[in-house]
Write an enzyme that holds these catalytic residues in place. Structure first.
Site, short mmCIF file in Angstrom:
data_model
loop_
_atom_site.label_atom_id
_atom_site.label_comp_id
_atom_site.label_asym_id
_atom_site.label_seq_id
_atom_site.Cartn_x
_atom_site.Cartn_y
_atom_site.Cartn_z
N LYS A 1 0.88 -1.09 0.02
CA LYS A 1 -0.04 0.13 0.19
C LYS A 1 0.97 1.38 -0.16
O LYS A 1 1.50 1.48 1.01
CB LYS A 1 -1.08 0.02 1.14
CG LYS A 1 -2.15 0.99 1.14
CD LYS A 1 -2.49 1.59 2.24
CE LYS A 1 -1.68 2.94 2.56
NZ LYS A 1 -1.58 3.96 1.88
N GLU B 1 10.26 1.69 10.10
CA GLU B 1 11.21 2.42 9.87
C GLU B 1 10.51 4.03 10.07
O GLU B 1 9.39 4.26 9.47
CB GLU B 1 11.90 2.60 8.66
CG GLU B 1 12.49 1.10 8.06
CD GLU B 1 13.65 0.81 8.70
OE1 GLU B 1 14.13 1.96 9.41
OE2 GLU B 1 14.38 -0.28 8.92
N CYS C 1 13.47 11.27 6.11
CA CYS C 1 13.79 10.79 7.67
C CYS C 1 14.98 10.96 8.18
O CYS C 1 15.23 11.32 9.36
CB CYS C 1 13.37 9.35 7.47
SG CYS C 1 14.43 8.47 6.55
N GLU D 1 9.72 16.70 14.75
CA GLU D 1 10.11 16.61 13.56
C GLU D 1 9.39 17.57 12.98
O GLU D 1 8.16 17.38 12.56
CB GLU D 1 9.83 15.05 13.10
CG GLU D 1 10.44 14.62 11.50
CD GLU D 1 9.92 13.43 10.94
OE1 GLU D 1 8.88 12.98 11.52
OE2 GLU D 1 10.80 12.60 10.46
P1 NAD Z 1 2.56 8.39 7.72
O1 NAD Z 1 3.08 7.69 8.81
O2 NAD Z 1 1.83 9.41 7.66
O3 NAD Z 1 2.06 7.48 6.41
C1 NAD Z 1 3.02 6.22 5.83
C2 NAD Z 1 2.23 5.14 5.46
O4 NAD Z 1 1.27 4.68 6.44
C3 NAD Z 1 1.31 5.63 4.42
O5 NAD Z 1 1.09 4.85 3.45
C4 NAD Z 1 -0.11 5.99 4.99
O6 NAD Z 1 -1.20 5.54 4.07
C5 NAD Z 1 -0.09 4.72 5.98
N1 NAD Z 1 -0.93 4.87 7.10
C6 NAD Z 1 -1.42 5.81 7.75
N2 NAD Z 1 -2.27 5.71 8.75
C7 NAD Z 1 -2.05 4.28 9.10
C8 NAD Z 1 -2.67 3.27 9.55
N3 NAD Z 1 -3.62 3.72 10.56
N4 NAD Z 1 -2.61 2.08 9.43
C9 NAD Z 1 -1.73 1.63 8.56
N5 NAD Z 1 -1.13 2.44 7.52
C10 NAD Z 1 -1.33 3.80 7.77
O7 NAD Z 1 4.13 8.82 7.15
P2 NAD Z 1 4.08 10.03 5.77
O8 NAD Z 1 3.92 11.33 6.25
O9 NAD Z 1 3.94 9.18 4.52
O10 NAD Z 1 5.82 10.00 5.80
C11 NAD Z 1 6.66 10.61 6.51
C12 NAD Z 1 7.16 10.13 7.88
O11 NAD Z 1 7.72 9.11 7.49
C13 NAD Z 1 8.23 11.03 8.52
O12 NAD Z 1 7.88 10.77 9.74
C14 NAD Z 1 9.42 10.36 8.23
O13 NAD Z 1 10.36 10.60 9.13
C15 NAD Z 1 9.22 8.79 8.06
N6 NAD Z 1 9.95 8.09 7.47
C16 NAD Z 1 10.71 7.24 7.83
C17 NAD Z 1 11.82 6.80 7.32
C18 NAD Z 1 12.89 5.70 7.78
O14 NAD Z 1 13.38 4.98 7.09
N7 NAD Z 1 12.99 5.66 9.06
C19 NAD Z 1 12.04 6.94 5.71
C20 NAD Z 1 11.12 7.70 5.12
C21 NAD Z 1 10.10 8.50 5.81
#
Ligand code: NAD
Length: 479
Positions: free
Chosen positions: A172, A247, A281, A375
């Site tokens: 997804k 992650e 991230c 963040e």
């Molecule tokens: P997000 O957590 O909003 O979304 C990530 C994914 O999770 C999306 O596909 C979203 O649709 C899904 N999602 C949202 N709610 C959910 C739920 N209740 N159950 C299951 N899935 C759900 O994150 P984002 O805004 O897309 O990305 C940015 C964040 O990701 C930042 O905090 C960034 O630091 C982090 N990030 C971490 C890494 C790493 O490797 N550590 C890499 C990239 C981004």
């Protein structure tokens, strides 16, 4: 404007409900694509397809699996501009960011193809009456959920390694970048993947995420996203005792000590903070600078920030493109305003036009400011002055996050002191906090995640271990 379908069981299909949602271009605000709005029924279809494909796929030879994954890498390399257009169109990535991401993903596919042929077990020389060994096998069907910021490579860590280890995948992508997720489905279709081995569903994260994680056919969950999402996913998976890898977010420090070459440190900080508008991230979220050089460093970083070309990401020279959506702009602006209202000095930026937020430099940061702790995920450099490396380490570790970090110093002993003391999954000496390679252990300490992705770490996590013994002669039982 194109309408995209989901990829389930090797076919392109509409959502069961027939509903779609708009995928916006973050720079123009126009609708970039129309995408299927999947729900529980679509999750069920995708899980059924992946579950049915798990035996045929896991019994496909590692050679054939590697060929398909490597072929996907070749197709991606040949289709660079097609993928770059999507990464810019729906994700706001600048040309440099897109090329970097695509190159890294090609490398990741090559590495995953090879690593899938090295799923190693062990032998145990314990009791001489038997052969004793461990075997690794795939979990079965895994659920992969990825974010929008580096949507190609971060999804591919899960998809490519999931497939390489013999799992089938329901994937997804994020709702801000669904098309790149669908392009991943298309890439593997073109590479000749078994129907059902990879399924891509688009729609709201909470609805699809919950349905996929709860499904009894899902045996492993891998998420990259915000820490709060990770907490939710972990609880959801734990309720069914399903293993997961997370992650998550970061508030990564870059420590610049007094002996540093200031111009080099400024370049490192600018790259670390402003690359992809700070939406990585691993972005530098706090610049911790020794008092003796902080004024000169801050002045030079502000000059550099003001000189970075900002605006349309489709112009190759642009360095600062748009933030992903209006919510992100409001969050970044509220962090900057909060800091200024509490006494921070604004040296550059602090304004925005549309979704393009200027490269911003703030000095005199204190612990009560949002930019110190949360963040920001935007192009903001909060500079914190410290008296020496000991205080630098204290400030660096004063966070619930622990993803990555950078240290700029020419003093080897201080570098070792900091590398050992930093509570972070990744420490880069002589560099900012942004670095990644396909085969290294990528991941964080504390609330930045659980587990590691990349190379053998992905292979280890995406497979389960079985202990197998074979008696060399008949076993003697006590009764
Ligand atoms: P997000 O957590 O909003 O979304 C990530 C994914 O999770 C999306 O596909 C979203 O649709 C899904 N999602 C949202 N709610 C959910 C739920 N209740 N159950 C299951 N899935 C759900 O994150 P984002 O805004 O897309 O990305 C940015 C964040 O990701 C930042 O905090 C960034 O630091 C982090 N990030 C971490 C890494 C790493 O490797 N550590 C890499 C990239 C981004």
């Amino acid at each position: 404007m194109k309408t995209y379908q989901m990829f389930i069981n090797g076919e392109w299909v509409d959502s069961v409900s027939g509903e779609t949602f708009d995928d916006l271009n973050p720079y123009t605000g126009e609708v970039y694509a129309r995408v299927q709005k999947g729900d529980e029924k679509d999750a069920d279809r995708a899980m059924a397809a992946a579950y049915a494909a798990r035996k045929p796929w896991s019994s496909t030879s590692s050679f054939d699996r590697a060929l398909i994954i490597a072929k996907a890498g070749h197709i991606l390399e040949e289709s660079r501009m097609e993928f770059a257009e999507v990464l810019t169109g729906e994700g706001g990535g600048t040309f440099g960011k897109c090329m970097f991401e695509i190159s890294q993903t090609v490398d990741l596919l090559a590495t995953a193809a090879a690593d899938g042929k090295r799923i190693l077990g062990e032998t145990f020389h314990t009791d001489p009456t038997k052969l004793s060994m461990s075997l690794r096998s795939p979990w079965g069907t895994i659920v992969a959920i990825s974010p929008w910021n580096f949507p190609l490579i971060l999804s591919m860590y899960k998809v490519a390694y999931g497939l390489a280890t013999g799992n089938t995948v329901v994937f997804k992508p994020a709702s801000d970048t669904p098309v790149i997720g669908l392009k991943i489905g298309e890439l593997f279709e073109r590479a000749g993947l078994l129907p059902g081995a990879l399924n891509v569903v688009t729609g709201p994260g909470s609805v699809l995420g919950n349905a996929l994680i709860d499904d009894d056919r899902c045996s492993f969950v891998t998420l990259t996203g915000q820490t709060e999402t990770g907490r939710h996913v972990a609880q959801r998976a734990a309720a069914k005792l399903k293993p997961y890898v997370l992650e998550l977010g970061g508030k990564n420090p870059l420590i610049v000590l007094g002996d540093a070459d200031i111009d080099y440190a400024v370049d490192a900080a600018a790259f670390g903070v402003f690359m992809h508008q700070g939406q990585i991230c691993m972005s530098v979220g706090r610049v911790i600078v020794e008092q003796s050089i902080v004024d000169e460093f801050a002045t030079k970083l502000a000059e550099k920030a003001a000189s970075l070309p900002a605006g349309d990401p489709s112009i190759p020279e642009t360095v600062i493109g748009p933030l992903i959506n209006d919510g992100a702009v409001q969050k970044v602006d509220s962090h900057v305003k909060d800091a200024v209202s509490k006494g921070a000095e604004l040296l550059a930026g602090g304004k925005y036009e549309g979704r393009v937020y200027e490269a911003t430099v703030l000095k005199n940061i204190t612990k009560d400011m949002l930019v110190y702790r949360e963040e920001t995920f935007g192009p903001v450099a909060p500079i914190i002055a410290v008296k020496d490396e000991t205080e630098a380490l204290e400030v660096a570790n004063d966070t619930t996050y622990g993803l990555s970090s950078g240290v700029i110093t020419r003093d080897l002993q201080k570098a070792i002191f900091l590398a050992e003391g930093l509570e972070a999954g990744m420490v880069h000496v002589g560099n900012a906090s942004i670095d990644a390679e396909a085969s290294v252990p990528f991941g964080g300490f504390k609330e930045s995640g659980q587990g590691r992705e990349g190379g053998f770490y992905s292979v280890g996590q995406l497979t389960q271990i079985k202990w197998v013994t074979i008696e060399k002669s008949e076993h003697h039982f006590p009764f």
